[in-house]
Design a protein around this motif. Sequence first.
Motif, PDB file in Angstrom:
ATOM      1  N   ASP A  50       0.864  -0.638  -0.258  1.00 59.92           N
ATOM      2  CA  ASP A  50      -0.080   0.416  -0.290  1.00 59.92           C
ATOM      3  C   ASP A  50       1.590   1.398  -0.352  1.00 59.92           C
ATOM      4  O   ASP A  50       1.537   1.721   0.638  1.00 59.92           O
ATOM      5  CB  ASP A  50      -0.930   0.057   0.837  1.00 59.92           C
ATOM      6  CG  ASP A  50      -1.894   1.030   1.359  1.00 59.92           C
ATOM      7  OD1 ASP A  50      -1.968   1.602   0.560  1.00 59.92           O
ATOM      8  OD2 ASP A  50      -2.510   0.749   2.279  1.00 59.92           O
ATOM      9  N   LYS A  51       0.352   1.708  -0.843  1.00 56.86           N
ATOM     10  CA  LYS A  51       1.785   3.683  -0.906  1.00 56.86           C
ATOM     11  C   LYS A  51       1.277   4.581   0.052  1.00 56.86           C
ATOM     12  O   LYS A  51       1.966   5.158   0.365  1.00 56.86           O
ATOM     13  CB  LYS A  51       1.125   4.038  -2.723  1.00 56.86           C
ATOM     14  CG  LYS A  51       2.153   3.112  -3.398  1.00 56.86           C
ATOM     15  CD  LYS A  51       1.694   3.980  -5.204  1.00 56.86           C
ATOM     16  CE  LYS A  51       2.266   2.867  -6.234  1.00 56.86           C
ATOM     17  NZ  LYS A  51       2.150   3.620  -7.433  1.00 56.86           N
ATOM     18  N   LYS A  52      -0.031   4.063   0.635  1.00 53.36           N
ATOM     19  CA  LYS A  52      -0.243   4.511   1.805  1.00 53.36           C
ATOM     20  C   LYS A  52       0.201   4.802   2.880  1.00 53.36           C
ATOM     21  O   LYS A  52       0.291   4.947   3.725  1.00 53.36           O
ATOM     22  CB  LYS A  52      -1.967   5.142   2.162  1.00 53.36           C
ATOM     23  CG  LYS A  52      -2.458   5.945   0.858  1.00 53.36           C
ATOM     24  CD  LYS A  52      -3.994   6.157   1.256  1.00 53.36           C
ATOM     25  CE  LYS A  52      -4.761   6.824  -0.544  1.00 53.36           C
ATOM     26  NZ  LYS A  52      -6.087   6.946  -0.131  1.00 53.36           N
ATOM     27  N   ASN A  53       1.215   3.498   2.740  1.00 55.96           N
ATOM     28  CA  ASN A  53       1.996   3.140   4.718  1.00 55.96           C
ATOM     29  C   ASN A  53       3.135   3.073   3.878  1.00 55.96           C
ATOM     30  O   ASN A  53       3.609   2.135   3.463  1.00 55.96           O
ATOM     31  CB  ASN A  53       1.140   1.779   4.428  1.00 55.96           C
ATOM     32  CG  ASN A  53       0.033   1.791   5.333  1.00 55.96           C
ATOM     33  OD1 ASN A  53       0.009   1.845   6.716  1.00 55.96           O
ATOM     34  ND2 ASN A  53      -1.315   2.045   4.765  1.00 55.96           N
ATOM     35  N   LYS A  54       3.936   3.466   4.932  1.00 50.81           N
ATOM     36  CA  LYS A  54       5.275   3.140   4.371  1.00 50.81           C
ATOM     37  C   LYS A  54       6.103   2.674   6.174  1.00 50.81           C
ATOM     38  O   LYS A  54       5.628   3.606   7.390  1.00 50.81           O
ATOM     39  CB  LYS A  54       6.066   4.819   4.475  1.00 50.81           C
ATOM     40  CG  LYS A  54       6.019   5.534   3.255  1.00 50.81           C
ATOM     41  CD  LYS A  54       6.580   6.642   2.691  1.00 50.81           C
ATOM     42  CE  LYS A  54       5.620   7.234   1.770  1.00 50.81           C
ATOM     43  NZ  LYS A  54       6.157   6.418   0.699  1.00 50.81           N
ATOM     44  N   ILE A  55       6.187   1.063   6.077  1.00 55.57           N
ATOM     45  CA  ILE A  55       6.596   0.906   7.902  1.00 55.57           C
ATOM     46  C   ILE A  55       8.575   0.809   7.541  1.00 55.57           C
ATOM     47  O   ILE A  55       8.850  -0.483   6.354  1.00 55.57           O
ATOM     48  CB  ILE A  55       6.352  -0.434   7.805  1.00 55.57           C
ATOM     49  CG1 ILE A  55       4.385  -0.495   7.874  1.00 55.57           C
ATOM     50  CG2 ILE A  55       6.208  -1.214   9.224  1.00 55.57           C
ATOM     51  CD1 ILE A  55       4.247  -1.711   7.950  1.00 55.57           C
ATOM     52  N   PHE A  56       9.073   0.601   8.993  1.00 60.35           N
ATOM     53  CA  PHE A  56      10.889   1.049   8.419  1.00 60.35           C
ATOM     54  C   PHE A  56      10.603   0.079   9.763  1.00 60.35           C
ATOM     55  O   PHE A  56      10.294   0.380  10.983  1.00 60.35           O
ATOM     56  CB  PHE A  56      11.413   2.078   8.687  1.00 60.35           C
ATOM     57  CG  PHE A  56      11.214   2.267   7.190  1.00 60.35           C
ATOM     58  CD1 PHE A  56      11.933   2.521   6.268  1.00 60.35           C
ATOM     59  CD2 PHE A  56      10.048   3.496   7.297  1.00 60.35           C
ATOM     60  CE1 PHE A  56      11.879   2.856   4.946  1.00 60.35           C
ATOM     61  CE2 PHE A  56      10.044   4.785   5.657  1.00 60.35           C
ATOM     62  CZ  PHE A  56      10.786   3.850   4.866  1.00 60.35           C
ATOM     63  N   VAL A  57      11.799  -0.400   9.782  1.00 56.59           N
ATOM     64  CA  VAL A  57      12.106  -1.006  11.207  1.00 56.59           C
ATOM     65  C   VAL A  57      13.827  -0.769  11.509  1.00 56.59           C
ATOM     66  O   VAL A  57      14.808  -0.529  10.810  1.00 56.59           O
ATOM     67  CB  VAL A  57      12.674  -3.128  10.743  1.00 56.59           C
ATOM     68  CG1 VAL A  57      13.818  -3.244  12.513  1.00 56.59           C
ATOM     69  CG2 VAL A  57      11.601  -3.773  10.825  1.00 56.59           C
ATOM     70  N   ILE A  68       9.402   1.921  13.359  1.00 63.61           N
ATOM     71  CA  ILE A  68       8.706   3.547  12.590  1.00 63.61           C
ATOM     72  C   ILE A  68       7.611   3.471  11.506  1.00 63.61           C
ATOM     73  O   ILE A  68       8.268   3.407  10.203  1.00 63.61           O
ATOM     74  CB  ILE A  68       9.888   4.612  12.816  1.00 63.61           C
ATOM     75  CG1 ILE A  68       9.107   6.121  12.638  1.00 63.61           C
ATOM     76  CG2 ILE A  68      10.813   4.495  11.400  1.00 63.61           C
ATOM     77  CD1 ILE A  68       9.612   6.912  13.032  1.00 63.61           C
ATOM     78  N   ARG A  69       6.807   3.882  11.306  1.00 64.84           N
ATOM     79  CA  ARG A  69       5.252   3.811  10.330  1.00 64.84           C
ATOM     80  C   ARG A  69       4.761   4.990   9.808  1.00 64.84           C
ATOM     81  O   ARG A  69       4.555   5.983  10.906  1.00 64.84           O
ATOM     82  CB  ARG A  69       4.356   2.901  10.628  1.00 64.84           C
ATOM     83  CG  ARG A  69       3.733   2.683  10.047  1.00 64.84           C
ATOM     84  CD  ARG A  69       2.261   1.811  10.328  1.00 64.84           C
ATOM     85  NE  ARG A  69       1.559   2.017   9.921  1.00 64.84           N
ATOM     86  CZ  ARG A  69      -0.282   1.573   9.945  1.00 64.84           C
ATOM     87  NH1 ARG A  69      -0.329   1.228  11.569  1.00 64.84           N
ATOM     88  NH2 ARG A  69      -0.877   1.697   9.693  1.00 64.84           N
ATOM     89  N   LEU A  70       4.228   5.348   8.893  1.00 61.66           N
ATOM     90  CA  LEU A  70       3.669   6.672   8.600  1.00 61.66           C
ATOM     91  C   LEU A  70       2.486   6.209   7.603  1.00 61.66           C
ATOM     92  O   LEU A  70       2.590   5.014   6.683  1.00 61.66           O
ATOM     93  CB  LEU A  70       4.871   7.285   7.295  1.00 61.66           C
ATOM     94  CG  LEU A  70       5.833   8.403   7.959  1.00 61.66           C
ATOM     95  CD1 LEU A  70       6.710   9.237   6.747  1.00 61.66           C
ATOM     96  CD2 LEU A  70       5.409   9.633   8.763  1.00 61.66           C
ATOM     97  N   GLN A  71       1.206   6.658   7.891  1.00 56.80           N
ATOM     98  CA  GLN A  71       0.774   6.267   6.930  1.00 56.80           C
ATOM     99  C   GLN A  71      -0.677   7.401   7.217  1.00 56.80           C
ATOM    100  O   GLN A  71      -1.039   8.148   7.585  1.00 56.80           O
ATOM    101  CB  GLN A  71      -1.082   5.092   9.036  1.00 56.80           C
ATOM    102  CG  GLN A  71      -1.594   4.928   7.461  1.00 56.80           C
ATOM    103  CD  GLN A  71      -3.291   3.742   8.828  1.00 56.80           C
ATOM    104  OE1 GLN A  71      -2.072   4.567   9.433  1.00 56.80           O
ATOM    105  NE2 GLN A  71      -4.086   3.435   7.959  1.00 56.80           N
ATOM    106  N   LYS A  72      -0.931   7.594   5.680  1.00 52.50           N
ATOM    107  CA  LYS A  72      -1.585   8.953   4.496  1.00 52.50           C
ATOM    108  C   LYS A  72      -2.750   8.815   5.531  1.00 52.50           C
ATOM    109  O   LYS A  72      -3.605   7.539   5.049  1.00 52.50           O
ATOM    110  CB  LYS A  72      -1.269   8.609   3.526  1.00 52.50           C
ATOM    111  CG  LYS A  72      -1.542   9.690   2.942  1.00 52.50           C
ATOM    112  CD  LYS A  72      -1.469  10.981   2.475  1.00 52.50           C
ATOM    113  CE  LYS A  72      -1.254  11.799   1.795  1.00 52.50           C
ATOM    114  NZ  LYS A  72      -1.028  11.297   0.111  1.00 52.50           N
TER     115      LYS A  72
END
Length: 200
Positions: A50-57, A68-72
């Motif tokens: 999903d391009k509206k979600n960015k998840i990093f370890v 740390i996570r970004l959600q649109k």
Amino acid sequence: MRIELIKADISDSNFLLKLRNSQELRKYSKNKKLISKQNHLKWLNSKLDDKKNKIFVIKLINKKLGYIRLQKQINWEVSIGILKAYRNKKIGKQALSSLEKKFKKIKIFAKVHKSNTNSLNFFLSCNYCISEKNRNFYIMKKINHLKIIESIGKIRSKNNSSWMQILKIAFKYSPREASKAMKNIYYYDKKISQLVKKLK
């Protein structure tokens, strides 16, 4: 400690699930229930594509410390989870700073539960301020001090130009009174400068 943000993949599923199901994270989550492995795997698969979600370890060498996570939404909501053993070691600050540098062009906000004082203090220490309040949560946004200072400087320069125009008009039409007023301004400015010196 120098951390890295590594884009999450399906192999991180067990680590992310364990962290998500920890008591500390569930306490302030919208959904406080334990998540099953099957449901988590399904959720993670959908978010990774999903391009509206960015998840990093968050990693230190090869050790996983958190995520740390970004959600649109309209803007991008940030959420952070750190293993208990690595909290209060500035890991979260490093991760948030790295994320902000990585995504300079997007607007990031945090949604913090009102009773979560640790998270509130964390974002305040990272120059976020409370921009909105609702029944249970604070919406927090980053304060860009440099941009504010630049804006003040621009306004100040325009204001100085206006002061000079007033001064010219005053000396043109009433030079004696204008001179007297300038002497008073200078006198009181000097007094202020003397008081400021006492603050050092």
